[in-house]
Design a protein around this motif. Structure first.
Motif, mmCIF file in Angstrom:
data_model
loop_
_atom_site.group_PDB
_atom_site.id
_atom_site.type_symbol
_atom_site.label_atom_id
_atom_site.label_comp_id
_atom_site.label_asym_id
_atom_site.label_seq_id
_atom_site.Cartn_x
_atom_site.Cartn_y
_atom_site.Cartn_z
ATOM 1 N N HIS A 183 0.829 -1.217 0.000
ATOM 2 C CA HIS A 183 0.000 0.000 0.000
ATOM 3 C C HIS A 183 0.855 1.256 0.000
ATOM 4 N N TYR A 184 1.892 1.213 -0.810
ATOM 5 C CA TYR A 184 2.759 2.391 -0.884
ATOM 6 C C TYR A 184 1.993 3.594 -1.419
ATOM 7 N N GLU A 185 2.185 4.716 -0.779
ATOM 8 C CA GLU A 185 1.590 5.974 -1.255
ATOM 9 C C GLU A 185 2.691 7.016 -1.155
ATOM 10 N N PRO A 186 3.032 7.655 -2.258
ATOM 11 C CA PRO A 186 4.147 8.608 -2.229
ATOM 12 C C PRO A 186 3.876 9.751 -1.253
ATOM 13 N N ASN A 187 4.901 10.244 -0.638
ATOM 14 C CA ASN A 187 4.767 11.386 0.269
ATOM 15 C C ASN A 187 4.619 12.658 -0.551
ATOM 16 N N ALA A 188 3.455 13.225 -0.431
ATOM 17 C CA ALA A 188 3.133 14.384 -1.269
ATOM 18 C C ALA A 188 4.057 15.563 -1.000
ATOM 19 N N ALA B 183 7.285 15.593 0.127
ATOM 20 C CA ALA B 183 8.634 15.422 -0.408
ATOM 21 C C ALA B 183 8.613 15.697 -1.900
ATOM 22 N N TYR C 66 5.910 23.125 2.451
ATOM 23 C CA TYR C 66 6.220 21.727 2.160
ATOM 24 C C TYR C 66 7.525 21.286 2.784
ATOM 25 N N LEU D 19 7.567 18.367 5.470
ATOM 26 C CA LEU D 19 8.394 17.188 5.244
ATOM 27 C C LEU D 19 9.261 16.935 6.463
ATOM 28 N N GLN E 222 -7.510 6.452 -0.030
ATOM 29 C CA GLN E 222 -6.214 5.863 -0.383
ATOM 30 C C GLN E 222 -5.198 6.974 -0.613
ATOM 31 N N HIS E 223 -5.621 7.943 -1.343
ATOM 32 C CA HIS E 223 -4.723 9.043 -1.673
ATOM 33 C C HIS E 223 -4.274 9.796 -0.426
ATOM 34 N N LYS F 294 -3.676 8.769 2.344
ATOM 35 C CA LYS F 294 -2.702 8.059 3.167
ATOM 36 C C LYS F 294 -1.274 8.473 2.839
ATOM 37 N N GLY F 295 -1.121 9.257 1.794
ATOM 38 C CA GLY F 295 0.217 9.718 1.419
ATOM 39 C C GLY F 295 0.760 10.787 2.359
ATOM 40 N N GLY F 296 0.063 11.084 3.409
ATOM 41 C CA GLY F 296 0.589 12.040 4.373
ATOM 42 C C GLY F 296 0.234 13.474 4.073
ATOM 43 N N ARG F 297 -0.685 13.650 3.158
ATOM 44 C CA ARG F 297 -1.062 15.015 2.802
ATOM 45 C C ARG F 297 -1.831 15.704 3.923
#
Lengths: 338, 338
Positions: free
Chosen positions: A46-51, A53, B52, B56, B111-112, B114-117
């Motif tokens: 369930h990789y989700e890129p760090n928005a 970074a 950002y 980060l 899902q989206h 979860k990218g830490g946004r």
DNA sequence: CTGTTAGCGCTTTCAA
DNA sequence: TTGAAAGCGCTAACAG
């Protein structure tokens, strides 16, 4: 649980971080086999890129900011709907900021947005805004801007508006055709582009039909609705000759209904009312309200489209890209015991 | 124009980047004099920190996500208002996502996120949602969640709701007291917590007053409003004995009005109507609609408050923090020729 | 009180 | 086709 980021994926796959990054972006310089392996693990974990970074590195946030006076107004709600639709289609996120028609808040919000949190801004200016230095400063910060509905033409950018002048002219003619001779105009605010345009349409229609302008019939609203109601009561009491009301905004049309009732003035027999509104249920009003309805959803979508196109192409936005959409005069029949 | 960041400020002031950073954060370990110099230049150059880079590094975004079915609904618009207020007060930003009651969209959005946004999520679930695995997965991603209004109790987190059961019971009793004996219930959706609770209040009220349940009087709505209207027409035609309607949502209350009129059934003489609604202008309906009005603004504010408190304290959210607010039964007099 | 340094997670040259 | 390494702008040990 260990965090799942590129490093983690790279370790588990015995690849370099760079390759994993490229694979996930479907870069042509990665073999199909590797791409497959990477993608498989990415979904498994369930990789989700760090928005953040990514945003920091690419210097773009994939986010737009929407700065509006309020959201509890069907026009703006519909506009947001259109904006969200256009944004999602292109993979953009939507930040919402409410000014509550307060100048200081608007300034603070704009200042904050210059920190690079958004790639572009959609805005409908606050009625309390006089000086626009804060908005102009966005140009220096290189943040594209598109106005919608409540615009400031002294700022050189695209704007999405409706044919306020024409539709107001038309609405006034509608009242004239219905026999009204003393039509009051309820103005949203002297400060706003939309207020001025709507007022001018009203004035010119009266003039074209040979009716003299009567400044006493023009009531400028404020943000305080009780105050508006009070002034409206005064006006209606001092001017029993008023036989028509043209409200430049929904809130004032509703107030007009209330005041007419309080004073025992029957709608539409004694006073006819037309107002700008995006509320569908006005057809249940007693009697149904005749409205000028703006294509709010389209306005939002169009404004977002213009903005995002500029953002993606890194092109400046010019006033020549402005768009004017048409509002609709909607006359509703009473369905009561039809 | 050179970018204005910490490095730039540091160079111009002959200080290190670290000192500048600390000065701007008003750290106690920087001399007052230096702080002054730094702040002066920062404002002069209109320095704005890059959100950002900061996010980060600190691993927190100062942003919350709001996931709701739609914004063109006064309840949600008011809720957003409350959320924005609470968020702004604490320096948080608000991302808006609309599911349009579509399960697939909801899954994609979550899902989206979860990218830490976002640091946390406020959510009112889509009516199309059955499986909630995507929502549960937020726990693994360590993203706090608070539900409001449309909740899923199988997920262990706080929820902010209203006393739907009690207010529905009360609304039904209100109709009974007005003499109704065959009260139809217009259900928003079988899937939703609010739908079930409101239905149960209606049922229990009928039962308590010795009226037998009649499943034919319960109409489950869909997302397609034309379809709802069609079914409602059928129901009203086949059951001329219906003398009361309790609509669990504004949209259905409005449809009820329309259908009654089409069929020549007078409100309130033949049929009395009560509906959930946050629309102020229902008092202009003909006749005014009696409503159950939820404290939408408070719901949003409260939900945001719980979420942000957890985010700042880095504490988990437990179901025990849930809050139930009270709706209000509002009966409006017709002001027509009062 | 101030500076040096490492590193957040990612993209992107440059080199192999 | 893959890897090594630099660096986006900022914060936070650690050192002085």
């Amino acid at each position: 649980m260990k965090p799942v980021n590129l490093k983690r994926l790279a370790e588990e796959l015995n690849l370099s971080i760079a390759t994993v990054s490229r694979a996930l972006q479907d870069s042509y310089e990665v073999s199909a086999a590797t791409k497959e392996r990477v993608r498989a693990l990415a979904t498994a974990l369930h990789y989700e890129p760090n928005a953040y970074a990514s945003s920091l590195r690419r210097n773009q946030s994939k986010t737009i900011g929407v700065v509006i006076p309020k959201v509890t107004n069907h026009f703006f709600a519909l506009a947001i709907n259109g904006i969200e639709e256009a944004a999602r289609q292109r993979g953009y996120h939507v930040l919402i900021y409410l000014t509550h028609d307060d100048y200081a808040r608007e300034v603070a919000i704009i200042q904050h947005l210059k920190g690079g949190r958004v790639d572009g801004i959609l805005m409908s200016v606050a009625s309390g805004t006089e000086d626009t230095a804060h908005i102009r400063s966005l140009r220096d910060a290189n943040i594209p801007l598109v106005f919608f509905d409540r615009v400031r033409s002294e700022i050189a950018t695209a704007q999405v508006t409706t044919n306020d002048y024409e539709s107001s002219y038309q609405a006034t003619e509608h009242l004239l055709a219905a026999g009204c001779r003393h039509i009051a105009h309820l103005l949203i605010s002297n400060n706003l582009s939309i207020g001025r345009n709507r007022l001018q349409g009203y004035r010119d229609a009266l003039h074209a039909h040979g009716l003299p302008p009567d400044p006493d019939l023009i009531l400028a609203g404020t943000m305080n609705n009780e105050q508006n109601v009070g002034r409206l009561q005064d006006l209606m009491q001092h001017r029993p000759d008023i036989d028509g009301i043209f409200a430049s905004v929904e809130r004032l049309a509703v107030s007009a209904y209330h005041v007419c009732r309080q004073l025992g003035r029957r709608i539409p027999e004694d006073v006819k009312v037309v107002g700008f509104s995006n509320l569908e249920s006005v057809s249940l009003f007693d009697p149904p309200l005749t409205t000028i309805t703006q294509p709010a959803h389209d306005i939002g979508r169009e404004a977002a489209r213009i903005l995002l196109q500029a953002v993606e192409k890194k092109r400046a936005i010019s006033p020549s890209q402005s768009v004017v959409l048409n509002s609709e005069l909607v006359q509703r029949r009473s369905t009561a015991t039809a």
